[in-house]
Write a protein that holds these residues in place. Sequence first.
Motif, PDB file in Angstrom:
ATOM      1  N   ALA A   1      37.197 -21.859  -4.565  1.00 54.95           N
ATOM      2  CA  ALA A   1      35.924 -21.234  -4.938  1.00 54.95           C
ATOM      3  C   ALA A   1      36.132 -20.422  -6.204  1.00 54.95           C
ATOM      4  N   LEU A   2      35.164 -20.520  -7.106  1.00 48.59           N
ATOM      5  CA  LEU A   2      35.247 -19.809  -8.381  1.00 48.59           C
ATOM      6  C   LEU A   2      33.945 -19.052  -8.587  1.00 48.59           C
ATOM      7  N   GLY A   3      34.034 -17.725  -8.517  1.00 47.67           N
ATOM      8  CA  GLY A   3      32.849 -16.886  -8.688  1.00 47.67           C
ATOM      9  C   GLY A   3      32.821 -16.255 -10.065  1.00 47.67           C
ATOM     10  N   LYS A   4      31.943 -15.274 -10.236  1.00 50.02           N
ATOM     11  CA  LYS A   4      31.823 -14.588 -11.522  1.00 50.02           C
ATOM     12  C   LYS A   4      33.083 -13.769 -11.838  1.00 50.02           C
TER      13      LYS A   4
ATOM     14  N   SER B   1      35.771 -13.521  -9.242  1.00 50.20           N
ATOM     15  CA  SER B   1      36.822 -13.798  -8.259  1.00 50.20           C
ATOM     16  C   SER B   1      37.113 -15.288  -8.158  1.00 50.20           C
ATOM     17  N   VAL B   2      38.294 -15.577  -7.642  1.00 46.46           N
ATOM     18  CA  VAL B   2      38.713 -16.963  -7.429  1.00 46.46           C
ATOM     19  C   VAL B   2      39.504 -17.018  -6.127  1.00 46.46           C
ATOM     20  N   THR B   3      39.238 -18.051  -5.326  1.00 49.08           N
ATOM     21  CA  THR B   3      39.988 -18.272  -4.097  1.00 49.08           C
ATOM     22  C   THR B   3      40.823 -19.530  -4.261  1.00 49.08           C
ATOM     23  N   TYR B   4      42.114 -19.387  -4.020  1.00 48.06           N
ATOM     24  CA  TYR B   4      43.070 -20.481  -4.161  1.00 48.06           C
ATOM     25  C   TYR B   4      43.468 -21.020  -2.794  1.00 48.06           C
ATOM     26  N   SER B   5      43.772 -22.311  -2.741  1.00 39.32           N
ATOM     27  CA  SER B   5      44.459 -22.910  -1.598  1.00 39.32           C
ATOM     28  C   SER B   5      45.864 -23.230  -2.079  1.00 39.32           C
ATOM     29  N   VAL B   6      46.836 -22.981  -1.213  1.00 36.87           N
ATOM     30  CA  VAL B   6      48.238 -23.183  -1.580  1.00 36.87           C
ATOM     31  C   VAL B   6      48.937 -23.922  -0.447  1.00 36.87           C
ATOM     32  N   ALA B   7      49.808 -24.853  -0.816  1.00 40.13           N
ATOM     33  CA  ALA B   7      50.669 -25.524   0.173  1.00 40.13           C
ATOM     34  C   ALA B   7      52.097 -25.458  -0.347  1.00 40.13           C
ATOM     35  N   LEU B   8      53.031 -25.118   0.528  1.00 38.14           N
ATOM     36  CA  LEU B   8      54.451 -25.046   0.164  1.00 38.14           C
ATOM     37  C   LEU B   8      55.204 -26.151   0.881  1.00 38.14           C
ATOM     38  N   PHE B   9      56.006 -26.874   0.119  1.00 39.06           N
ATOM     39  CA  PHE B   9      56.791 -27.984   0.643  1.00 39.06           C
ATOM     40  C   PHE B   9      58.265 -27.666   0.484  1.00 39.06           C
ATOM     41  N   ASP B  10      59.059 -28.003   1.484  1.00 37.36           N
ATOM     42  CA  ASP B  10      60.506 -27.832   1.444  1.00 37.36           C
ATOM     43  C   ASP B  10      61.082 -28.988   0.630  1.00 37.36           C
TER      44      ASP B  10
ATOM     45  N   ALA C   1      40.373 -18.317 -19.157  1.00 40.13           N
ATOM     46  CA  ALA C   1      40.897 -18.333 -17.792  1.00 40.13           C
ATOM     47  C   ALA C   1      39.995 -19.171 -16.887  1.00 40.13           C
ATOM     48  N   ARG C   2      38.685 -19.015 -17.036  1.00 37.36           N
ATOM     49  CA  ARG C   2      37.741 -19.785 -16.226  1.00 37.36           C
ATOM     50  C   ARG C   2      37.940 -21.277 -16.462  1.00 37.36           C
ATOM     51  N   GLU C   3      38.103 -21.688 -17.720  1.00 40.92           N
ATOM     52  CA  GLU C   3      38.313 -23.095 -18.034  1.00 40.92           C
ATOM     53  C   GLU C   3      39.595 -23.627 -17.377  1.00 40.92           C
ATOM     54  N   ALA C   4      40.660 -22.819 -17.407  1.00 44.15           N
ATOM     55  CA  ALA C   4      41.924 -23.238 -16.771  1.00 44.15           C
ATOM     56  C   ALA C   4      41.762 -23.335 -15.264  1.00 44.15           C
ATOM     57  N   LEU C   5      41.023 -22.420 -14.655  1.00 47.37           N
ATOM     58  CA  LEU C   5      40.800 -22.446 -13.210  1.00 47.37           C
ATOM     59  C   LEU C   5      39.895 -23.601 -12.804  1.00 47.37           C
ATOM     60  N   GLU C   6      38.911 -23.929 -13.634  1.00 46.33           N
ATOM     61  CA  GLU C   6      38.020 -25.052 -13.344  1.00 46.33           C
ATOM     62  C   GLU C   6      38.783 -26.381 -13.266  1.00 46.33           C
ATOM     63  N   ARG C   7      39.893 -26.495 -14.002  1.00 48.91           N
ATOM     64  CA  ARG C   7      40.704 -27.720 -13.953  1.00 48.91           C
ATOM     65  C   ARG C   7      41.324 -27.935 -12.575  1.00 48.91           C
ATOM     66  N   LEU C   8      41.445 -26.860 -11.791  1.00 45.82           N
ATOM     67  CA  LEU C   8      42.046 -26.948 -10.454  1.00 45.82           C
ATOM     68  C   LEU C   8      41.008 -26.914  -9.342  1.00 45.82           C
ATOM     69  N   LEU C   9      39.735 -26.870  -9.714  1.00 50.05           N
ATOM     70  CA  LEU C   9      38.661 -26.777  -8.731  1.00 50.05           C
ATOM     71  C   LEU C   9      38.549 -28.070  -7.926  1.00 50.05           C
ATOM     72  N   VAL C  10      38.518 -27.949  -6.599  1.00 49.16           N
ATOM     73  CA  VAL C  10      38.371 -29.117  -5.721  1.00 49.16           C
ATOM     74  C   VAL C  10      37.033 -29.097  -5.035  1.00 49.16           C
TER      75      VAL C  10
END
Length: 140
Positions: free
Chosen positions: A48-51, A53-62, A131-140
């Motif tokens: 989620a990308l607000g005015k 704030s931004v919420t990230y999802s993260v997954a960690l792999f061994d 920053a918004r443009e860089a975050l939009e590239r990761l938006l799902v």
Amino acid sequence: MNEYLIHHASLSPTSLTSPVGLVINSSFSYAAPLTYPSPLLAAMAVQALGKSSVTYSVALFDALDSRAEVEKEKGGERGTGRGEFVRGDWEGRVVSSAVRLRGERAAAWGSFTHVFVDPVSRKSVGIPRQAREALERLLV
């Protein structure tokens, strides 16, 4: 996240003049142990990308090896470990990666939220355009 924001969004968590992201919420679940100094692969997306704030999802792999070790095996120079931002399908599977993994499923996953603030006043501010443009590239 900070690595991505520094190298792809031109933000710095220690800036005294440009907005900084403060973590206001986080949650993580673990399905398998992750231990130091074993290499990890982190996959991230913007949920989620607000005015301000931004919420990230993260997954960690061994990982069985690091990106730098894979590059060295290919005859390349040892890398810095920066810049590999792998997209996952958020069912816990990696879409693509040159790093060999211990398993196909994420060992840990979660989310967290940054709110961007003025570094001095700590009042909420809008996410800067670059920053918004860089975050939009990761938006799902």
